[in-house]
Design an enzyme around this catalytic site. Sequence first.
Site: not given
Ligand code: SIN
Length: 488
Positions: A175, A251, A285, A382
């Site tokens: 998804k 993640e 992230c 964040e």
């Molecule tokens: C992400 O922002 O979820 C991953 C970033 C990355 O793989 O560098």
Amino acid sequence: MTDRPTDLFVDGTWRPAASGRRFDVHDPATGEVIASVADAGAEDALAALEAAHRAQAPWGRTPTRVRAEILRRAFDALTARSEEFARLITAEMGKPLAESRAEVAYGAEFLRWFSEEAPRISGRYLEAPDGANRLLVRKRPVGPCLLITPWNFPIAMATRKIAPAIAAGCTMVLKPADLTPLTSLLFTELLAEVGLPDGVLNVVTTTDPAAISGPLLADERLRKLSFTGSTPVGRRLIAASADRVLKVSMELGGNAPFVVCADADVDAAVEGAVVAKMRNGGEACVAANRLLVHRSVAEEFTAKLAARLSAFVVGPGDAPGTTLGPLIDERSRAKVAGLVDDAVAAGATVLTGGSVPEGPGWFYPPTVLADVRPEMTIANEEIFGPVAPVLVFDTEEEAVALANASEFGLVSFVFTRDLDRALRLSERLEAGMIGINTGVVSNPAAPFGGVKASGLGREGGAEGIEEYLETIYVGIRDPYATAEAGVA
Ligand code: SIN
């Protein structure tokens, strides 16, 4: 873009949603509609899971070399079609073309890496220490997986999940994010073209994620969930997976500290910060979220960073010269602008950027804030945008305390020329990944993932395939026991 796939992909067939509903995908640089995509509901999701379930047994028995070669062909095909994919990523996600090309290369590497890992799935055969038994340990695919991917890296976050699942012999329901579904759909078509059997990868696009995840997580045919996204959504999905004790990989969010020590090479630290902050326009992230700088170098570092960031060219991702595209949508931009306004009201100083520009698209300028204090909201959330808040520290102890004062623990960056300090900080910082004198830790060969509220499990590296395998142990009676007992 009309000849690109926009329907659901179930059991090797493109089809509309059972309800007939569709939703629009927008270009974040203009707000214009670029495609209309099938809007799946529970019925479509369960059909996708049924296809994945049916395909699981034969796919799980496919020789690893065959799975590896499919992945390798996918790597070659994606690399050959890099420009087409890069343009589609820019159209639906907004990042500059150069960054989209880099993402395609990064995403393709997961295919190549896991093509190499597939034939290395191994077990062991050993004697129990008491000599009574032989122990046979082997790995097998966990089974049908639900993969939920985010909008910020439309190809790389898909390949980071799909490639190890293929390598391990798992079937999937994918998804993708409703903001950027087109890249995943095109990649699904590519996988079918390079020989991925029907039913192994099924794709459902939707504006109602709960209508998909609810029935799937409750269904006994599903064996695993892998999710990339925010911590609040991750928490809800973990709770929803608890009943069936599903294997989960998460993640989740980050609040990365970027620590510049007194002995750092300041110019190198500025360049590292530019990458750690501005890669993907800060919509990552792993983006540096708090720049923690020793007082003795804070003024120089901050002035140089502001100069570098103010030189970014803001514009549509496909316009020549653009180095910063728009944010993904209005909500994201309002959040970023709100965090900056709140920090300024609480005493932060804007060195560059800091206000929403006129005109169409969800643009926000590169922004550097000085005089930021740890209690400000911007230091605790964040940001997911091109804003660099600088906080000052006086001692290593204080830097560690500030860096670790977060529920997140995805990545920390450290700039120092002192090897002992670098190693000491890498042991003391609470993060799943540490960058020493570099602003990038992402690498398909490395185990990507966080500690604390940043997640569970790892993607990429030797660890990435383990998330899609389970360990089975067979205990076998000592083969000499029958001979010793005098049995012919
Ligand atoms: C992400 O922002 O979820 C991953 C970033 C990355 O793989 O560098």
